[in-house]
Design a protein around this motif. Structure first.
Motif, PDB file in Angstrom:
ATOM      1  N   ARG A  12       0.953  -1.460  -0.421  1.00 18.25           N
ATOM      2  CA  ARG A  12      -0.253   0.285   0.077  1.00 18.25           C
ATOM      3  C   ARG A  12       0.962   1.232  -0.101  1.00 18.25           C
ATOM      4  O   ARG A  12       0.377   2.082  -0.720  1.00 18.25           O
ATOM      5  N   GLN A  14       3.585   2.038  -1.576  1.00 22.81           N
ATOM      6  CA  GLN A  14       3.697   1.734  -2.740  1.00 22.81           C
ATOM      7  C   GLN A  14       2.982   2.764  -3.884  1.00 22.81           C
ATOM      8  O   GLN A  14       3.281   4.095  -4.666  1.00 22.81           O
ATOM      9  N   LYS A  15       1.855   2.563  -3.683  1.00 22.08           N
ATOM     10  CA  LYS A  15       0.586   3.135  -3.844  1.00 22.08           C
ATOM     11  C   LYS A  15      -0.688   4.799  -2.475  1.00 22.08           C
ATOM     12  O   LYS A  15      -1.165   5.359  -3.578  1.00 22.08           O
ATOM     13  N   ASP A  17      -1.130   7.681  -1.320  1.00 19.54           N
ATOM     14  CA  ASP A  17      -1.184   9.311  -1.538  1.00 19.54           C
ATOM     15  C   ASP A  17      -1.768   9.926  -1.001  1.00 19.54           C
ATOM     16  O   ASP A  17      -2.759   9.890   0.001  1.00 19.54           O
ATOM     17  N   THR A  22       0.314  10.608  -7.254  1.00 14.67           N
ATOM     18  CA  THR A  22       0.838   9.631  -8.179  1.00 14.67           C
ATOM     19  C   THR A  22      -0.543   9.580  -9.009  1.00 14.67           C
ATOM     20  O   THR A  22      -1.048   8.812 -10.670  1.00 14.67           O
ATOM     21  N   GLY A 124      -5.711   1.191  -2.419  1.00 11.93           N
ATOM     22  CA  GLY A 124      -6.273   2.310  -2.052  1.00 11.93           C
ATOM     23  C   GLY A 124      -6.208   2.837  -0.528  1.00 11.93           C
ATOM     24  O   GLY A 124      -6.377   3.706  -0.039  1.00 11.93           O
ATOM     25  N   HIS A 389      -7.271   2.163  -8.229  1.00 16.56           N
ATOM     26  CA  HIS A 389      -7.157   3.470  -7.761  1.00 16.56           C
ATOM     27  C   HIS A 389      -4.990   3.812  -7.852  1.00 16.56           C
ATOM     28  O   HIS A 389      -4.286   2.902  -7.750  1.00 16.56           O
ATOM     29  N   GLY A 390      -4.803   5.105  -8.737  1.00 16.54           N
ATOM     30  CA  GLY A 390      -3.504   4.710  -8.996  1.00 16.54           C
ATOM     31  C   GLY A 390      -2.700   4.835 -10.153  1.00 16.54           C
ATOM     32  O   GLY A 390      -2.175   4.453 -10.673  1.00 16.54           O
TER      33      GLY A 390
END
Length: 390
Positions: A12, A14-15, A17, A22, A124, A389-390
């Motif tokens: 998580r 790494q993604k 926000d 991102t 996310g 997401h992302g």
């Protein structure tokens, strides 16, 4: 178990926000400019707050006077508006107030966007939880800063807010521990709102932003991400808008706090008005339990919503819950603002309407899932889902 949690957090992160950094590719859509705007208004609020600290006096005897001095005397300019002098102190205070209002507004809108577009779904979850916690901390920072004006409205608003934790003492199991009273005393610093309260609120108001700013900057330093993915023009435009609003509608000081005179109705900043109306409607047990359940639901909603779809119509029950939250927030705010609530009648109606709407939402959810299963059994492919997401 610990290894699974570590792997979950690593994936998580790494993604993650904090400010939609991102999601640059989506920023032709205004909905995805909310993250950069959030960071920008936060910086405006922090910088102007630090400047105001130079002249603010955090005492019950000097707070209101120092606010008036900042507003009317610090940095007088050769400019008047509607007969009022325009000062650098007043502009700074206006930028701080309206920047904070914009910050809370954007935070609310971003939360709604993330909720209704199901951005809290994998991967996310962590972004959602931090955004939701950010909203709570922003509101706490807002109410602590509100008291620092030390006017009638702020004094009584803080008094009402600090009664909410006491209602937790009505809860079974944890009630006898007086946990709620301890929280209230921690903020009050004594039996009533006074000098100890303003000292604590002053420290919290500054401390929350300082600690969060340090943590955010550490995150950006480690990830090397860009903080504000916006061009210079909209940033300058937002600043001009804040300056113009600060001149046209200067931040008010109101009347000095008087503990012996209760204003009716007791009002706070706009984002707490719905909570005030809720407290007026409910008995002590639910006055404490309701906000706690709402915060708990907000934090764990990524784990409650197990549907595969991301569009609002693909997860009917959670869409209905979100719509109810928006409607009640607006309705309760209007009810207390215009003082038109009927305490003896409204709670019964609201409870029944809520139960009926939630039941219909649940029925809609079950029907939708049944149709999906039937379509799958018949070999009919469902419509393509929105991108993750992302």
């Amino acid at each position: 178990m610990l290894e699974r949690v570590r792997d979950w957090l690593q994936e998580r992160r790494q993604k993650l926000d904090l400010f939609d950094e991102t999601l640059v590719a989506r920023q032709d859509n205004p909905l995805y400019l909310m993250g950069p705007m959030l960071y920008y208004f936060w910086l405006v609020t922090v910088v102007t707050g630090v400047i105001l600290m130079l002249w603010y006096e955090p005492t019950t005897t000097g707070a209101y006077t120092s606010i008036e001095r900042i507003q009317n005397d610090i940095g007088r300019l050769a400019l008047t508006f509607l007969g009022r002098p325009v000062t650098l102190g007043g502009l700074t205070r206006g930028l701080h107030k309206y920047g904070a209002d914009a910050l809370i507004t954007i935070t609310f809108l971003r939360i709604y966007r993330m909720y209704f577009l199901a951005e809290y779904k994998k991967p996310g979850e962590l972004s959602w939880m931090l955004a939701f916690l950010g909203l709570i901390l922003g509101m706490v920072s807002g109410i602590t800063g509100y008291l620092l004006i030390w006017n009638q409205r702020a004094f009584w608003a803080a008094k009402v807010v600090l009664t909410v934790p006491v209602y937790f003492d009505e809860l079974p199991l944890i009630g006898p521990l007086k946990f709620g009273s301890m929280i209230a005393f921690l903020f009050l610093g004594g039996p009533a709102v006074g000098q100890a309260t303003i000292t604590r609120f002053y420290a919290l108001h500054f401390g929350i932003s300082l600690v969060l700013l340090i943590l955010v900057e550490v995150f950006f330093q480690r990830t090397r991400r860009k903080r504000i993915n916006m061009s210079l023009f909209p940033l300058a435009l937002f600043m001009v808008m804040l300056v113009v609003i600060s001149i046209i509608l200067p931040a008010e000081s109101g009347r000095r706090a008087d503990p012996t005179k209760t204003p009716l109705p007791i009002l706070s900043d706009w984002y707490f008005l719905a909570l005030y109306q809720y407290v007026k409607y409910t008995p002590p047990l639910w006055a404490g339990l309701g906000p706690g359940l709402l915060i708990g639901f907000g934090l764990i909603v990524p784990f409650l919503d197990r549907s595969k779809g991301r569009r609002p119509l693909e997860r009917p029950f959670f869409t209905v819950v979100g719509a109810l939250a928006v409607i009640y927030f607006l309705a309760f705010t209007a009810l207390i603002l215009f003082n038109i609530a009927v305490i003896e009648r409204d709670p019964f109606l609201i409870m029944n309407i809520t139960l009926v709407v939630l039941a219909l939402g649940l029925f809609w959810e079950l029907q939708y899932r049944r149709r999906r299963r039937q379509a799958a059994a018949a070999g009919i492919s469902p419509p393509a889902r929105a991108p993750a997401h992302g």
